[in-house]
Design a protein around this motif. Sequence first.
Motif, PDB file in Angstrom:
ATOM      1  N   MET A 209      -3.229  -0.609  -6.843  1.00 22.93           N
ATOM      2  CA  MET A 209      -1.984  -0.730  -7.609  1.00 22.93           C
ATOM      3  C   MET A 209      -2.274  -0.806  -9.102  1.00 22.93           C
ATOM      4  O   MET A 209      -1.559  -0.202  -9.925  1.00 22.93           O
ATOM      5  N   THR A 210      -3.312  -1.536  -9.475  1.00 23.43           N
ATOM      6  CA  THR A 210      -3.700  -1.614 -10.886  1.00 23.43           C
ATOM      7  C   THR A 210      -4.013  -0.230 -11.431  1.00 23.43           C
ATOM      8  O   THR A 210      -3.599   0.135 -12.538  1.00 23.43           O
ATOM      9  N   GLU A 211      -4.721   0.562 -10.632  1.00 19.14           N
ATOM     10  CA  GLU A 211      -5.066   1.915 -11.052  1.00 19.14           C
ATOM     11  C   GLU A 211      -3.820   2.792 -11.128  1.00 19.14           C
ATOM     12  O   GLU A 211      -3.661   3.594 -12.045  1.00 19.14           O
ATOM     13  N   ALA A 212      -2.910   2.630 -10.138  1.00 21.00           N
ATOM     14  CA  ALA A 212      -1.684   3.434 -10.137  1.00 21.00           C
ATOM     15  C   ALA A 212      -0.821   3.153 -11.358  1.00 21.00           C
ATOM     16  O   ALA A 212      -0.148   4.045 -11.880  1.00 21.00           O
TER      17      ALA A 212
ATOM     18  N   LEU B 131       0.835  -1.200   0.000  1.00 19.85           N
ATOM     19  CA  LEU B 131       0.000   0.000   0.000  1.00 19.85           C
ATOM     20  C   LEU B 131       0.874   1.255   0.000  1.00 19.85           C
ATOM     21  O   LEU B 131       0.579   2.236  -0.699  1.00 19.85           O
ATOM     22  N   LYS B 132       1.960   1.231   0.770  1.00 20.38           N
ATOM     23  CA  LYS B 132       2.883   2.370   0.743  1.00 20.38           C
ATOM     24  C   LYS B 132       3.516   2.521  -0.641  1.00 20.38           C
ATOM     25  O   LYS B 132       3.679   3.651  -1.141  1.00 20.38           O
ATOM     26  N   GLN B 133       3.884   1.395  -1.243  1.00 22.54           N
ATOM     27  CA  GLN B 133       4.463   1.461  -2.588  1.00 22.54           C
ATOM     28  C   GLN B 133       3.462   2.015  -3.599  1.00 22.54           C
ATOM     29  O   GLN B 133       3.830   2.767  -4.503  1.00 22.54           O
ATOM     30  N   THR B 134       2.203   1.673  -3.433  1.00 20.09           N
ATOM     31  CA  THR B 134       1.170   2.173  -4.343  1.00 20.09           C
ATOM     32  C   THR B 134       1.050   3.682  -4.245  1.00 20.09           C
ATOM     33  O   THR B 134       0.970   4.387  -5.254  1.00 20.09           O
TER      34      THR B 134
ATOM     35  N   GLU C 176      10.251   7.094   4.698  1.00 19.18           N
ATOM     36  CA  GLU C 176       9.405   6.040   5.249  1.00 19.18           C
ATOM     37  C   GLU C 176       8.149   5.864   4.415  1.00 19.18           C
ATOM     38  O   GLU C 176       7.696   4.739   4.176  1.00 19.18           O
ATOM     39  N   ALA C 177       7.576   6.964   3.971  1.00 24.13           N
ATOM     40  CA  ALA C 177       6.368   6.897   3.148  1.00 24.13           C
ATOM     41  C   ALA C 177       6.269   8.181   2.342  1.00 24.13           C
ATOM     42  O   ALA C 177       6.705   9.248   2.779  1.00 24.13           O
TER      43      ALA C 177
END
Length: 971
Positions: free
Chosen positions: A530-533, A459-462, A903-904
């Motif tokens: 993630m798909t949307e990102a 989620l953070k990566q997204t 961190e984020a």
Amino acid sequence: MKRRQSGIKSFCLITILFLLSNVATGVYGQKAQPAFTSITLQPTVAYVKYHGENRRMARLLFRNGKSYHAGSLSVSFNGHSDHISIPASTTGLDVFEVPLPGPAIKIATQATVTLTYGGQTYPARCIVEPARDNWTVYVLPHSHVDIGYTNTQAKVLKLHMDNIDESINLAEKTQNYPVEARYKWTTEAIWVVDNYLKQASTEKKARFWNAVKKGWINLDGAYGNINTSMTDSRQLMQMFAKSQKLAREQGIEIHTMFQGDVPGASWGLAAQAEQTGIHYFLSGPNASDRIGNLAKWQDKPFYWLSPSGKQKLLFWQCQPYSIGYQLKGDKTPNFFTIDDPKPYYTGHPEENFLNPYLFQYLGGLEQNNFPYNMTILTWAMSDNAPIDPELPDAVKAWNEHYTSPKLVITSVKQFFNDLEKQYKNDIPSFTGDYTEYWTDGVSSAARETALSRVTSDRLKQTGAIWAIRNKAVYPADAFDDTWKNLLLYNEHTWGAYNSVGEPDNEKVKSEWNLKQGYALRADKQVDSLMTEALKPAATPTNAIDIYNTTNWLRTDVVYVPASLSKTGDLVKDATGKKIPSQRLSSGELAFVANDVPALGKSIYTVNAGKAFSNGKAKITGNSLSNGIYTVAVDATSGNIIKLNKGTTGRNYVAADSAGLNQYMYMPGDSLKKLVSSSNTHISIKENGPLVVSMLITSDAPGTQGILREVRLVSGLDQVELINTIDKTAIRRKESVHFAFPFNVPGAQVRYSIPWGSARAEADQLPYANHNWFTMQRWVDVSNSAYGITWSSPDAPLFEIGNITTGNLLGGLHHAPQWLSFTPQSPVLYSWVMNNLWHTNFRADQEGKATFHYFIQAHEGDFNSFKANQTGLDNHQPLVVSTTTGAPEKGLFFKIGGDNIYVEAIKPTDDGLGVIAQLVNSGDIDIEAAITPNTVPAIKVWESNLMEEKLKELGNRFTIPAKGVISVRVDK
């Protein structure tokens, strides 16, 4: 979480008193008992109003029976004497309160009484110590919020929402009481408020917020009672997002948190205090269940300094949250057995209250030279119980009778405000991690716990990719809802109170299904986000994008799914240069992406043709190598018996051990019964030259079998282990570990926590958990010359030196198994599964669960930044996707500065900028630089959880050693 079932109620042995006229005279109106045969005089710290005087009070206890007839009491104290009549009682007196004559004493003084009763005399005496006459005891009404446990989550939620309405009614009814006795309610968890407001009508919402602004309903910041050591840093901050958004919308402030039941808390709460606005922390832990030595922190407030020393929380751990239930629980229904419980009236508010408990409690504080004239007790009728509607009348009657201690119905905010006004300069400051005790239970659901951890990282990566791509319309609500599900998975209620005793009960299964659902839903939500990102802007080609969500140049392996690599096996970079690649047995195409830009992306193409084979990874016998490491596996056990790096010749496996990655099973949680795997078979899965991996299959007790994979990638500085357990459902007590006995003599153990790291033992607060630890991303064992950084995205629990969790069964109140010291050792045990609890957590688990481990050896002393780099790389792998098909400029600014990691990072909710949390992992202050990248100018602001523009920073600013800062960057 206090177990209560089968109509059996645990409660403290107390004397029930009834207040008569000006002097409280105990009446226990049960069936007649024999008359007393002797008396005892018991001193207290209390003062009572008596004939216009403020007198010290003692208690006359009638022994072996009751007092039924009138009597006369002669009292002598401090050079003064008095005669007091004791009234007759048809039901009999247990206790009579004696107002001692004369002024307050300054030295210990003996009190003597002689009772004349039925023609006989009964003498007694006691020694009265000096006691302050200005005690104030704050009483916090609440109902402990277990999201489940006593009933299904839906019914628990209804009860807590009903409590809000009941509390508003009672506050309105008592608004003209003396101010100390006016009712107010603490909701404990914003989860209750969030759902209440979603279901409330417009009129009901207005009534609620009116009650909040009047102080009738009090809100504390935390979304729930969370295992804060289990949340990662971003998730820990998100724990307060909903409360701060509500506060901003309503023009109020929330700076407090109340954590009930959970013993211990993460140091990260102090590290993020300025970002979240939470500066006050009241902890009301469990009374006895698996709390180790934590009770020794009760009533010892301190300013909890962050690792940087620049942020702080005022922390107070009060007496256990169950005091109200212990004192009054035998006079109320068993709320665990009622589907829709309602507030209960005993008809005698003064009874079943704080007399004599409070006198004994305060007397203990006096004996320990307690430096404050105030303290706090919480008042709850049980877990998930209705309000106590008699509390205002009980407090009112108490204060009419006693001059000290005075009672005040309070909120967390009121108590801390009053404390700081009087004692701000007298409260000590401490640093350290208050290592939690209840994180062991999360391994009763190892698969879901691993999923939750990985999902939080994804989620953070997204969010980072959304920022890197400068995508418009950031779906803030969808991200927030995903964070909420992850928080609810880490909320301390795992299941039902009878989850272990009756695991096949339908309610038990229902509660677990919903709990499990939080992790499963979050996983699906992240997939969608993630798909949307990554959604391409044009028709896909043979090009792929590789995203780096960390703030440093990155060279790492990429595993391209078969669906994105159908064209062929030949990989080229953006210049057309051939890149070594290898088609894996899984169908994935592996290659190493070189120098992927920090918080950016690189483009590669997958082309028709054979892979460009140019790697050093190979397998020889039972050994693997990749040009950096050589790893040897024992043919019989499947354990790693040699781990060499480079030309040092140093074996990082302890010589006197069975090897690294050994499976260890403890039936009955007994160290004496410890067993390992057998019937090992070794095969080659990947044979290089880019990727090599060896499969070790074994029979293993407690399972249908285990599969251990050892993997190396040519030229990469890490060893990857992938352990899959096919667990058999076993309800007998058991634990599962993997052993990692490293050869690093004289090692110091450090581990990552939210927003930083801690040294085992040296950076722990006294009375914290020393039996096991919870890592965020890495553990490092180093001496001054070399060391190992060990990491697991999936398995958070570890032990140091020995398996210290043997025989940890039952409540373990004051048990000798709890350690107070952790010797340093390079031997680590990953504690991946257990079912040791007697309530709340799962009785068994079955099916496949996978645990990844990464090992990196390093020369030189411990380096905090490099350890955090390693941990973040392992938790945030390079992300592969179909190329966008259109040029992208990337993140519009750059972040620089030694020892600083992000961190984020994500777009701001308003879509006008980017918000990032930066951590200085070093031991000295560091200048950070945020400079334009794809735009001519930017503005940089110090910010917070609400993404506000607090202070303009400029392009260069200082982050203190071990400090944390939120920055907002606008174009």
